[in-house]
Each structure stands twice: as C-alpha cells, then as structure tokens.
Scaffold this active site. Structure first.
Site, short mmCIF file in Angstrom:
data_model
loop_
_atom_site.label_atom_id
_atom_site.label_comp_id
_atom_site.label_asym_id
_atom_site.label_seq_id
_atom_site.Cartn_x
_atom_site.Cartn_y
_atom_site.Cartn_z
N ASP A 1 36.79 38.54 34.02
CA ASP A 1 37.83 37.00 34.37
C ASP A 1 38.88 37.03 32.99
O ASP A 1 38.90 37.63 31.89
CB ASP A 1 36.96 36.27 34.19
CG ASP A 1 37.09 34.66 35.15
OD1 ASP A 1 38.29 35.24 35.73
OD2 ASP A 1 36.72 33.38 34.81
N LEU B 1 29.04 58.96 36.07
CA LEU B 1 28.67 57.17 36.23
C LEU B 1 28.66 57.12 37.86
O LEU B 1 29.01 57.50 38.45
CB LEU B 1 29.94 57.26 35.52
CG LEU B 1 29.89 55.06 35.31
CD1 LEU B 1 28.43 54.61 34.56
CD2 LEU B 1 31.50 54.65 35.02
N HIS C 1 47.44 40.16 35.91
CA HIS C 1 46.43 41.43 36.37
C HIS C 1 46.39 42.73 36.68
O HIS C 1 45.65 43.30 36.51
CB HIS C 1 46.71 40.95 37.95
CG HIS C 1 45.43 39.65 38.65
ND1 HIS C 1 44.51 38.86 38.10
CD2 HIS C 1 46.60 38.45 39.09
CE1 HIS C 1 44.68 37.67 38.71
NE2 HIS C 1 45.47 37.25 39.20
C1 IPE Z 1 35.04 35.68 39.42
O1 IPE Z 1 36.06 35.43 39.05
C2 IPE Z 1 35.85 37.12 40.40
C3 IPE Z 1 36.34 37.86 39.32
C4 IPE Z 1 35.97 37.60 38.29
C5 IPE Z 1 37.06 38.87 40.14
P1 IPE Z 1 37.23 33.42 39.17
O2 IPE Z 1 37.81 33.15 38.64
O3 IPE Z 1 37.12 33.92 40.89
O4 IPE Z 1 35.57 32.55 38.78
P2 IPE Z 1 35.47 31.10 39.06
O5 IPE Z 1 36.60 30.24 40.04
O6 IPE Z 1 36.01 30.71 37.85
O7 IPE Z 1 34.31 30.63 38.22
C1 IPE Z 2 40.35 37.25 36.82
O1 IPE Z 2 40.96 37.19 35.76
C2 IPE Z 2 40.43 38.73 38.26
C3 IPE Z 2 40.50 38.19 39.63
C4 IPE Z 2 39.70 37.00 39.43
C5 IPE Z 2 40.58 37.97 40.79
P1 IPE Z 2 41.18 35.29 36.84
O2 IPE Z 2 42.80 34.91 37.86
O3 IPE Z 2 40.42 34.92 37.54
O4 IPE Z 2 42.27 35.11 35.25
P2 IPE Z 2 41.78 33.22 35.22
O5 IPE Z 2 39.95 32.63 35.08
O6 IPE Z 2 42.32 32.73 35.99
O7 IPE Z 2 42.64 33.29 34.14
MG MG Z 3 38.98 33.41 36.63
#
Ligand code: IPE
Ligand code: IPE
Ligand code: MG
Length: 239
Positions: A16, A127, A33
C-alpha cells in the site's frame, strides 16, 4: 498443491501507498503504481534468498474496482506488462507464480496470460509467489462455504484443514507474518482466514520505497516475536 512450500514460512504483503508516494512527488497516481511494480522483483528475490516458502502480494482488491476507470485500466495494463517482463526471470530463479482471486472480470487477454504464467512456472520449488488480484478474502471464504455445501462436505465432518484448502484454493499454509506498508493499520479484506495467528507488522514506508533491507528487518522483528497460539508460554509453565 503446495507440497514443499507448505512447511516453510508464509508472508502476506499488502503493498500500500503507491498513490501517496506519487502525490508527494507531484506525479499522477499511476506513476506510483509503476514505481510499485519495480519494487517487487528485489523483494521477491530477497524472500526466496531468506528461505521464505510462500509470499502472497496484494496487488488489486475486489473493492479497487471502485477507483477511477483510468487508474483501474492502468493497473490492468501494469499486470500485463509485469507478466510479459518477469515470467522468464521468475522461472529461471525457481519462483512458482500463482494467482488468487477472481479472473472472470479481468480483460480476456490478461486472464489468458495469467494462466500461461502459472503453467510456465508450475514446476518451480524455491518460492511460491502468489498474487492476489481482484481478490476479496470474504468472497473467498463465502465461495468455500458454498463449495462445501454443494459437495455435501459441510457439517461436523468438515475439518478446518479441509475447509482451509477450499478457502486458499491451492493449499497455501496459514500466514506467519503479515506486512502492510503505507502506514494504515487494517487488513482491507486480505487473507482473513489465513491470518488467524499471523504476526502483524504495519510500516510507515510507502510501497515503492520498500526494499530487500526492509524485508530483512521485518524478518528480524518477526523472529523476536513470541508466538503462543493460545498456549501458556514455556517459561511460565516451568515457573
Ligand atoms: C489494499 O489497499 C489493497 C491493495 C494494496 C492492493 P487499499 O488502499 O485499497 O485499502 P484501503 O482502501 O486503504 O482500505
Ligand atoms: C496500493 O497503493 C496499490 C493498490 C491498491 C492497487 P494505493 O493506490 O492504495 O496507494 P494509496 O494508499 O492511495 O497511497
Ligand atoms: Mg491504499
């Protein structure tokens, strides 16, 4: 089936913070991303090197469909590119790739590429890298319950172990260590069944900045945790 991976460590990783990483640099979220995808290879290699058996990466949750269409299609494209660019390396370094989550809502070409990647790395044993994509733990548990009911396995005859196999789909062991980057302290519908006794580690570092040294440090912190599984610690029994 998991075979040789099952008795080694399982790390779950919620990658995240990509969006915030990009925003902090004045870049569009999709650039975060892209940077996030780049961060994967060295961490996978470090996990394999450390003897980890299973690494499950949360790449796209079923709730992430609710993001703007451009971000969603950017993420789909990135997975396609990741598969194109990484399969050969993964196969060479003994990494078996597997996907958990739904495939029926993915672009057709992507679902086919996933199946191909799984086939091409099926024999690897160093792995087990699992990618959770269009994944929801609650949906996985619900699907397992429906499957058990249909197979008339439900009721007192259904063991936890048998139900676990239905939930995981591939016999992956319980998660030993759950790491979430990006500073949030929640599971966001990731591996809810498998994390029953997982050690939880929430790190402030944004995913694109996470590297092998962070994994090593996380493993060291895990080693210092005392896991009890509901029992009284040994020292207390002796006392
Ligand atoms: C969880 O992150 C999903 C991934 C890292 C792929 P999100 O950013 O979607 O989760 P919330 O919305 O903060 O709970
Ligand atoms: C995690 O990073 C990747 C996905 C959920 C696909 P985020 O896109 O949720 O990044 P933040 O949490 O908004 O910084
Ligand atoms: Mg996020």
């Amino acid at each position: 089936m998991q075979s040789g991976f099952a008795n080694r460590m399982h790390i779950g990783l919620i990658m995240d913070g990509n969006g915030r990483w990009a925003t902090a640099r004045g870049l569009p979220r999709v650039r975060g991303h892209q940077a996030g995808v780049k961060a994967i290879r060295p961490v996978v290699e470090a996990a394999a090197e450390a003897g980890v058996g299973t690494l499950t990466l949360y790449a796209f949750s079923s709730d992430n469909w609710r993001r703007p269409a451009a971000e969603v299609s950017g993420l789909m494209a990135l997975l396609g590119r990741y598969l194109r660019e990484e399969i050969a390396t993964l196969a060479r370094s003994g990494v078996r790739l597997g996907f958990i989550g739904r495939r029926d809502r993915l672009p057709a070409g992507l679902a086919a590429r996933i199946a191909e990647a799984e086939r091409e790395t099926a024999g690897a044993e160093r792995l087990h890298l699992r990618i959770a994509f269009d994944y929801s733990a609650r949906d996985a548990i619900l699907a397992a319950a429906l499957q058990a009911a249909q197979a008339a396995q439900a009721g007192p005859g259904l063991s936890r172990e048998a139900f676990s196999r239905l939930v995981t789909g591939d016999g992956a062991p319980d998660v030993d260590l759950l790491i979430r980057t990006g500073g949030e302290q929640r599971l966001s519908d990731f591996l809810l069944w498998e994390c029953a006794y997982a050690e939880l580690l929430f790190l402030d570092r944004m995913w694109p900045d996470f590297g092998p040294a962070d994994l090593t440090q996380a493993l060291a912190r895990f080693a210092r945790r005392e896991r009890r599984f509901g029992e009284v610690p040994e020292a207390a029994v002796a006392a």
